[in-house]
Design a protein around this motif. Structure first.
Motif, PDB file in Angstrom:
ATOM      1  N   GLU A  14       5.638 -18.198  -6.401  1.00 34.82           N
ATOM      2  CA  GLU A  14       4.986 -16.888  -6.477  1.00 34.82           C
ATOM      3  C   GLU A  14       3.814 -16.922  -7.450  1.00 34.82           C
ATOM      4  N   ALA A  15       4.006 -17.563  -8.598  1.00 35.21           N
ATOM      5  CA  ALA A  15       2.921 -17.666  -9.578  1.00 35.21           C
ATOM      6  C   ALA A  15       1.725 -18.428  -9.001  1.00 35.21           C
ATOM      7  N   ILE A  16       1.995 -19.531  -8.328  1.00 37.14           N
ATOM      8  CA  ILE A  16       0.922 -20.326  -7.724  1.00 37.14           C
ATOM      9  C   ILE A  16       0.216 -19.521  -6.633  1.00 37.14           C
ATOM     10  N   SER A  17       1.003 -18.845  -5.795  1.00 35.81           N
ATOM     11  CA  SER A  17       0.450 -18.092  -4.677  1.00 35.81           C
ATOM     12  C   SER A  17      -0.444 -16.944  -5.146  1.00 35.81           C
ATOM     13  N   ILE A  18       0.043 -16.152  -6.097  1.00 37.28           N
ATOM     14  CA  ILE A  18      -0.731 -15.007  -6.572  1.00 37.28           C
ATOM     15  C   ILE A  18      -1.993 -15.454  -7.288  1.00 37.28           C
ATOM     16  N   THR A  19      -1.880 -16.498  -8.116  1.00 33.21           N
ATOM     17  CA  THR A  19      -3.067 -17.004  -8.820  1.00 33.21           C
ATOM     18  C   THR A  19      -4.122 -17.472  -7.828  1.00 33.21           C
ATOM     19  N   GLY A  20      -3.696 -18.251  -6.832  1.00 33.64           N
ATOM     20  CA  GLY A  20      -4.634 -18.736  -5.833  1.00 33.64           C
ATOM     21  C   GLY A  20      -5.254 -17.619  -5.026  1.00 33.64           C
ATOM     22  N   SER A  21      -4.449 -16.621  -4.656  1.00 34.85           N
ATOM     23  CA  SER A  21      -4.961 -15.505  -3.864  1.00 34.85           C
ATOM     24  C   SER A  21      -5.990 -14.693  -4.638  1.00 34.85           C
ATOM     25  N   ARG A  22      -5.755 -14.476  -5.937  1.00 36.46           N
ATOM     26  CA  ARG A  22      -6.717 -13.732  -6.747  1.00 36.46           C
ATOM     27  C   ARG A  22      -8.007 -14.532  -6.930  1.00 36.46           C
ATOM     28  N   MET A  23      -7.876 -15.848  -6.980  1.00 36.89           N
ATOM     29  CA  MET A  23      -9.077 -16.678  -7.072  1.00 36.89           C
ATOM     30  C   MET A  23      -9.920 -16.564  -5.804  1.00 36.89           C
ATOM     31  N   SER A  24      -9.281 -16.587  -4.656  1.00 33.19           N
ATOM     32  CA  SER A  24     -10.032 -16.465  -3.402  1.00 33.19           C
ATOM     33  C   SER A  24     -10.575 -15.056  -3.221  1.00 33.19           C
ATOM     34  N   VAL A  45     -15.788  -9.112   5.967  1.00 34.36           N
ATOM     35  CA  VAL A  45     -14.928 -10.291   5.820  1.00 34.36           C
ATOM     36  C   VAL A  45     -13.690  -9.942   4.987  1.00 34.36           C
ATOM     37  N   ALA A  46     -13.882  -9.144   3.928  1.00 31.02           N
ATOM     38  CA  ALA A  46     -12.731  -8.727   3.117  1.00 31.02           C
ATOM     39  C   ALA A  46     -11.744  -7.912   3.956  1.00 31.02           C
ATOM     40  N   ALA A  47     -12.275  -7.023   4.806  1.00 33.33           N
ATOM     41  CA  ALA A  47     -11.408  -6.217   5.670  1.00 33.33           C
ATOM     42  C   ALA A  47     -10.702  -7.081   6.706  1.00 33.33           C
ATOM     43  N   ILE A  48     -11.385  -8.120   7.189  1.00 37.13           N
ATOM     44  CA  ILE A  48     -10.802  -9.017   8.186  1.00 37.13           C
ATOM     45  C   ILE A  48      -9.592  -9.756   7.621  1.00 37.13           C
ATOM     46  N   GLU A  49      -9.605 -10.042   6.327  1.00 41.57           N
ATOM     47  CA  GLU A  49      -8.446 -10.701   5.716  1.00 41.57           C
ATOM     48  C   GLU A  49      -7.329  -9.705   5.421  1.00 41.57           C
ATOM     49  N   THR A  50      -7.683  -8.515   4.960  1.00 40.01           N
ATOM     50  CA  THR A  50      -6.673  -7.533   4.556  1.00 40.01           C
ATOM     51  C   THR A  50      -5.900  -6.969   5.746  1.00 40.01           C
ATOM     52  N   SER A  80      -1.613 -21.726   6.222  1.00 38.46           N
ATOM     53  CA  SER A  80      -2.633 -21.149   5.348  1.00 38.46           C
ATOM     54  C   SER A  80      -3.465 -22.241   4.692  1.00 38.46           C
ATOM     55  N   PHE A  81      -2.802 -23.319   4.291  1.00 41.32           N
ATOM     56  CA  PHE A  81      -3.507 -24.463   3.704  1.00 41.32           C
ATOM     57  C   PHE A  81      -4.556 -25.004   4.662  1.00 41.32           C
ATOM     58  N   MET A  82      -4.194 -25.133   5.928  1.00 37.25           N
ATOM     59  CA  MET A  82      -5.133 -25.682   6.910  1.00 37.25           C
ATOM     60  C   MET A  82      -6.288 -24.712   7.180  1.00 37.25           C
ATOM     61  N   ALA A  83      -5.966 -23.417   7.340  1.00 36.16           N
ATOM     62  CA  ALA A  83      -7.019 -22.440   7.632  1.00 36.16           C
ATOM     63  C   ALA A  83      -7.960 -22.250   6.444  1.00 36.16           C
ATOM     64  N   MET A  84      -7.396 -22.082   5.235  1.00 37.01           N
ATOM     65  CA  MET A  84      -8.233 -21.901   4.049  1.00 37.01           C
ATOM     66  C   MET A  84      -8.999 -23.173   3.725  1.00 37.01           C
ATOM     67  N   GLY A  85      -8.351 -24.314   3.933  1.00 40.18           N
ATOM     68  CA  GLY A  85      -9.008 -25.584   3.641  1.00 40.18           C
ATOM     69  C   GLY A  85     -10.185 -25.873   4.548  1.00 40.18           C
ATOM     70  N   ALA A  86     -10.205 -25.258   5.726  1.00 41.47           N
ATOM     71  CA  ALA A  86     -11.331 -25.470   6.652  1.00 41.47           C
ATOM     72  C   ALA A  86     -12.554 -24.645   6.276  1.00 41.47           C
ATOM     73  N   ILE A  87     -12.371 -23.562   5.530  1.00 40.29           N
ATOM     74  CA  ILE A  87     -13.489 -22.655   5.227  1.00 40.29           C
ATOM     75  C   ILE A  87     -14.615 -23.342   4.468  1.00 40.29           C
ATOM     76  N   LEU A 101     -11.142 -17.768  10.771  1.00 41.44           N
ATOM     77  CA  LEU A 101     -10.396 -18.500   9.742  1.00 41.44           C
ATOM     78  C   LEU A 101      -9.842 -17.545   8.690  1.00 41.44           C
ATOM     79  N   VAL A 102     -10.659 -16.584   8.265  1.00 39.57           N
ATOM     80  CA  VAL A 102     -10.215 -15.600   7.278  1.00 39.57           C
ATOM     81  C   VAL A 102      -9.095 -14.737   7.864  1.00 39.57           C
ATOM     82  N   PHE A 103      -9.216 -14.385   9.133  1.00 40.03           N
ATOM     83  CA  PHE A 103      -8.173 -13.606   9.817  1.00 40.03           C
ATOM     84  C   PHE A 103      -6.844 -14.359   9.792  1.00 40.03           C
ATOM     85  N   LEU A 104      -6.874 -15.638  10.104  1.00 37.81           N
ATOM     86  CA  LEU A 104      -5.647 -16.441  10.113  1.00 37.81           C
ATOM     87  C   LEU A 104      -5.042 -16.548   8.719  1.00 37.81           C
TER      88      LEU A 104
END
Length: 428
Positions: A14-24, A45-50, A80-87, A101-104
């Motif tokens: 959870e700590a890793i996930s939240i930190t990474g999400s706030r960074m993105s 783009v922000a709305a497409i992810e939310t 998520s790793f694959m989709a975010m890593g492709a961006i 990619l952001v949608f996924l």
């Protein structure tokens, strides 16, 4: 036998996930703005992810029940790793490639976050820790990680660049998948002959074969019939509506128009975050001793209306910062109390579905709060809008007092029951 391995792993993930999400959350808009120069596309783009994040919490819940929360968490993080890593490698091809990619990422992250919530009670059962303390610890780690993620992203963007930060977030998904896979283990609950994965329903009485639509309907039916949980979900919607109006409209306008300094904006946000951290430490220490109903009621009243009234009636930075700090302390009690009540009342086979609806309702209040906050200021004026919002917020947070017959049920710890479409504790 006490085994803290699963709980430790889940909290770490959870700590890793939240930190990474706030960074993105910082890096992705920066990337889009730099690549397109368009603030409109940045918002799109922000709305497409939310949007898929919210939708997947509801629509993906039956899938989590079908394959098990542990497996769903691992698969969603890996995808998520694959989709975010492709961006970072494909964003230059344009919005037509970036948007899917952001949608996924949003859709997979919604399933992953919900799966981890469903796994928490199972992990706590293997320890000597009370569920109330575990939910407070879970919330505290989420708050601290969110607080650290934003500044870390800003520093890394300045040092490296936005694509590199997004790549770091992609790696964080892979780490989450590895941590959950290595620490959380499937186990058989007592009295059941088989369960496919941790968090999955038992394959008894044909229940595992229920259709997707039927599964969704059962979750919604439970929510509609449990008056307390339904009241909690409505309250979460209202709190997020008022909270986002403050964050996105009222506090920035107060800092700029009344005080004339962006420093005041940072002080308000920092004071609230610090208060939430202090309050969370207190809740972790006293979780087993404080009465839930009283704690939640006081937290709502302290954390809600005073913020808006202080902004509308005072131009003193010190006064407003003190109110924000107190509001942070008050709000720190809300999430842990709500979480433990929902875990105790909702049958495990329905938790993914009901938590999914609750998350969707909470997030739905956010964009609506920003919109209504802006319209209110434009139509009634800044001070009038704040006072009116404060009155409405007070009325909303007073609901547990006025409907105390329903809300006081959160002090009752229900006995484990078989899954049914009816509440675990009947409303009276």
């Amino acid at each position: 036998m006490v085994n803290r391995r699963a709980l430790t792993g889940l909290l770490t993930a959870e700590a890793i996930s939240i930190t990474g999400s706030r960074m993105s959350l910082v890096a992705l808009p920066w990337l889009v703005l730099g690549a397109t120069g368009s603030p409109i596309l940045t918002g799109v783009v922000a709305a497409i992810e939310t949007t898929p994040y919210v939708a997947s919490g509801v629509l993906g819940a039956p899938l989590i029940d079908r394959i098990g929360a542990r497996r769903a968490s691992i698969i969603a993080d890996a995808l998520s790793f694959m989709a975010m890593g492709a961006i970072p490698f494909l964003y230059h091809l344009g919005i037509s490639v970036l948007a899917p990619l952001v949608f996924l990422v949003g859709a997979f992250r919604g399933i992953s976050d919900l799966s981890k919530k469903v796994l928490l009670p199972m992990a706590v059962e293997q320890t000597a820790m009370q569920l109330s303390r575990a939910t407070a610890l879970y919330d505290g780690i989420s708050r601290f990680s969110a607080l650290a993620g934003g500044p870390a992203a800003g520093a890394l963007i300045a040092w490296l660049d936005a694509p590199a930060v997004i790549l770091v977030d992609a790696v964080s998904f892979a780490l989450c998948a590895a941590v959950v896979a290595g620490t959380v283990r499937s186990r058989r609950p007592s009295g059941q002959t088989d369960t496919p994965t941790a968090g999955a329903p038992a394959a008894t009485n044909g229940e595992a074969r229920e259709g997707y639509v039927v599964a969704l309907r059962r979750g919604l039916q439970y929510l509609r019939q449990d008056r307390l949980i339904l009241s909690v979900v409505i309250m979460m919607f209202a709190i997020n509506l008022f909270d986002n109006a403050a964050l996105s409209v009222y506090i920035p306008m107060w800092a700029k128009g009344t005080v004339g300094s962006p420093i005041a904006l940072g002080l308000c946000s920092g004071a609230f975050a610090l208060g939430a951290m202090v309050g969370n430490v207190g809740i972790i220490a006293l979780a087993e001793r404080v009465p839930r109903y009283a704690t939640l009621t006081v937290g709502l009243l302290v954390g809600g209306a005073p913020r808006f009234l202080s902004l509308g009636l005072s131009d003193s930075v010190v006064f407003v910062v003190v109110i924000m700090f107190a509001a942070g302390i008050g709000f720190a009690a809300i999430n842990p109390v709500i979480a433990v009540v929902m875990y105790e009342r909702i049958p495990v086979q329905l938790q993914a579905r009901v938590f999914g609806v609750a998350t969707a309702a909470a997030f739905a209040g956010m964009p609506l709060g920003s919109l209504l906050g802006g319209l209110s200021v434009q139509s009634t004026g800044f001070t009038t809008s704040l006072v009116l919002t404060g009155v409405l917020c007070f009325a909303a947070t007073l609901t547990p007092v006025l409907a105390r017959r329903t809300w006081r049920q959160m002090n009752i710890v229900p006995q484990p029951t078989a899954v049914s479409s009816r509440p675990a504790v009947p409303d009276t």
